[in-house]
Design an enzyme around this catalytic site. Structure first.
Site, PDB file in Angstrom:
ATOM      1  N   TYR A  16       0.839  -1.203   0.000  1.00  0.00           N
ATOM      2  CA  TYR A  16       0.000   0.000   0.000  1.00  0.00           C
ATOM      3  C   TYR A  16       0.876   1.256   0.000  1.00  0.00           C
ATOM      4  CZ  TYR A  16      -2.927   3.603   2.282  1.00  0.00           C
ATOM      5  OH  TYR A  16      -3.571   4.762   2.626  1.00  0.00           O
ATOM      6  N   ASP A  72      -1.137  -6.364   9.560  1.00  0.00           N
ATOM      7  CA  ASP A  72      -2.238  -5.440   9.314  1.00  0.00           C
ATOM      8  C   ASP A  72      -3.390  -6.263   8.734  1.00  0.00           C
ATOM      9  OD1 ASP A  72      -4.027  -3.645   8.103  1.00  0.00           O
ATOM     10  OD2 ASP A  72      -2.466  -2.156   7.784  1.00  0.00           O
ATOM     11  N   ILE A 103      -6.753  -5.350   8.388  1.00  0.00           N
ATOM     12  CA  ILE A 103      -7.942  -4.517   8.254  1.00  0.00           C
ATOM     13  C   ILE A 103      -8.898  -5.022   7.173  1.00  0.00           C
ATOM     14  CG2 ILE A 103      -6.690  -2.495   9.080  1.00  0.00           C
ATOM     15  CD1 ILE A 103      -6.726  -1.393   6.231  1.00  0.00           C
ATOM     16  N   LYS A 133     -12.723  -0.875   6.379  1.00  0.00           N
ATOM     17  CA  LYS A 133     -12.930  -1.736   5.215  1.00  0.00           C
ATOM     18  C   LYS A 133     -14.051  -2.752   5.443  1.00  0.00           C
ATOM     19  CE  LYS A 133      -9.334   0.458   3.730  1.00  0.00           C
ATOM     20  NZ  LYS A 133      -9.479   1.587   2.787  1.00  0.00           N
TER      21      LYS A 133
END
Length: 472
Positions: A144, A229, A231, A271
């Site tokens: 990202y 991570d 999410i 999300k």
């Protein structure tokens, strides 16, 4: 005199990822007001299930009115000062929701949870807790683009890429990890940990059990941290199923060990619930020192009491969360298939994926040259001529030109269909001779690379990953 931060360029705002957003904002598509405008396909936002949330709110008006179930106002209680530990009711509801997403395979202790103003704040806070300025974290590519800002800008930490290849579906391998570690050493950087997204942004794939085992063994042998991570954990819409790093620790009987204290999870409701504007993020750590330090630092980015109250009411309703997760996954799968099939009609393929709000799209055969300059040339055509804002792979630090992240969950079906029509028209107008020539050159180049690549590249093909998943 101003701080160096004022003139520092490490924020990453000059990345093509953000530049595409700027062009979209100058000329945004609107079905009626601006039908020839740029369609935003660079925003990983989940707008597919708002109706489910709105329906719940209509049936439970006391939550928005800040009243309890006895119809008594709690507005004053929420409006007055709250300390930075967060509302117990919300933290309890959030850890139960995290467990539900993982099928109840693991549970989470609310005392190990730190609330932050979104995942961006959570990631930065963890970097402050785990790394000193100049220390490094290893990140698999592509990753990202915002991590260049979130992990580095204010903390002074460094990112060293773990280069992953399309030849095995951009999977993490032992050799790639070792190479990245050696690269950091050659740069005189102290490696403090590995940072992964699971499921991956931008790939839209969840990590396999093989990769997770590999990561745990690697951080164990190097005595470093692992940040996962997660999410996008609630967006996994098809097999293989999502495996949290916490499940791996539990199955290896490592939950109460020093290794577990070096594993940390980042989570958010941006999300899975599609609520990025609510700024709900969280850090989960088994190390009480990290929890204590992160809790103190969270005072610079708290979640409002009103937001916590509303979300605690929603997440405490397990009938709703069960229905929401199931239906949201179904809608994501349907929309994902719409994008994949639409691109396929234009002769464009995607990396096989099972999660996320986007696809990792292979446009290498559309490049005029197999270079990042060729990628940027194609990207500009797609933004300005086709009218689509997508994210070029180079903005995600992909080591191979020609890949793009394309989002599908932040628009209506009609808008996505229009975007696919625009792509089809663009591809049909491209010089076929040049297109075929470039594609043939790419195939020949890949054939030559295959003969010279080391064994690690082929360690885990997509077919093998499915076998691993099925065995599990």
């Amino acid at each position: 005199m101003l701080s160096e931060k004022v003139t520092c360029n490490s924020h990453g705002q000059d990345s093509s990822y953000f530049l595409g957003w700027e062009e979209y904002e100058k000329n945004p598509y609107d079905e009626f007001k601006n039908p020839n405008g740029i369609i935003q396909m660079g925003l990983a936002e989940n707008q597919l299930s708002f109706d489910l949330l709105q329906s719940w709110l209509e049936k439970n008006p006391q939550a928005m009115a800040f009243k309890n179930y006895n119809n008594q106002s709690i507005f004053k209680d929420l409006a007055l000062f709250q300390d930075y530990h967060g509302l117990p009711a919300f933290k309890n509801a959030l850890v139960k929701f995290m467990s539900e997403i993982r099928g109840g395979s693991v549970s989470f202790n609310p005392n190990n949870l730190v609330l932050t103003a979104g995942a961006t704040s959570a990631n930065e806070t963890l970097m402050f807790c785990l790394a000193n300025p100049g220390d490094a974290f290893l990140l698999p590519t592509p990753y990202y683009p915002g991590f260049d800002r979130d992990l580095k800008w204010r903390t002074g930490a460094e990112i060293v890429p773990i280069h992953c290849s399309s030849l095995n579906g951009f999977r993490i391998t032992k050799s790639a990890l070792e190479d990245a570690y050696k690269q950091a050493q050659q740069q005189n950087l102290k490696v403090k940990g590995v940072f992964v997204t699971n499921p991956s942004n931008p790939l839209g794939t969840s990590l396999s059990l093989h990769e997770l085992d590999l990561l745990v063994n690697f951080i164990s042998s190097r005595n470093i941290h692992l940040v996962s991570d997660e999410i996008y954990s609630g967006t996994v819409f098809s097999s293989p199923s999502f495996i949290s790093i916490m499940e791996v620790l539990k199955n290896k009987n490592l939950m109460n060990t020093e290794i577990a204290k070096r594993v940390h999870i980042v989570y958010s409701l941006s999300k899975d619930l599609g609520l990025p504007g609510f700024r709900i993020g969280a850090i989960y750590s088994n190390d009480e020192r990290v929890v204590s330090a992160a809790t103190k630092m969270s005072s610079f980015g708290l979640v409002s009491s009103q937001t916590q109250h509303l979300l605690s009411e929603i997440l405490s309703n397990q009938n709703f969360t069960k229905t929401y997760l199931s239906e949201n996954r179904r809608r994501l799968k349907e929309r994902h298939e719409m994008l994949v099939s639409g691109l396929k009609k234009s002769g464009i393929g995607c990396l096989p994926s099972n999660s996320g709000l986007f696809c990792w799209v292979d446009m290498r055969h559309l490049l005029t040259s197999n270079t990042f300059e060729g990628e940027m040339e194609l990207w500009k055509k797609i933004v300005y001529q086709v009218g689509l804002n997508i994210s070029p792979g180079s903005s995600c630090h992909c080591s191979e030109p020609g890949w793009f992240r394309v989002c599908f969950a932040n628009m209506s079906e009609e808008t996505l269909d229009l975007a696919m029509q625009r792509v089809k028209s663009f591809v049909e107008l491209m010089p076929k001779k040049n297109n075929q020539s470039c594609h043939q050159k790419l195939m020949n180049r890949n054939s030559r690379r295959t003969k010279s690549l080391p064994k690690w590249v082929f360690e885990l093909s997509f077919h093998q990953r499915e076998i691993v998943a099925n065995e599990r």
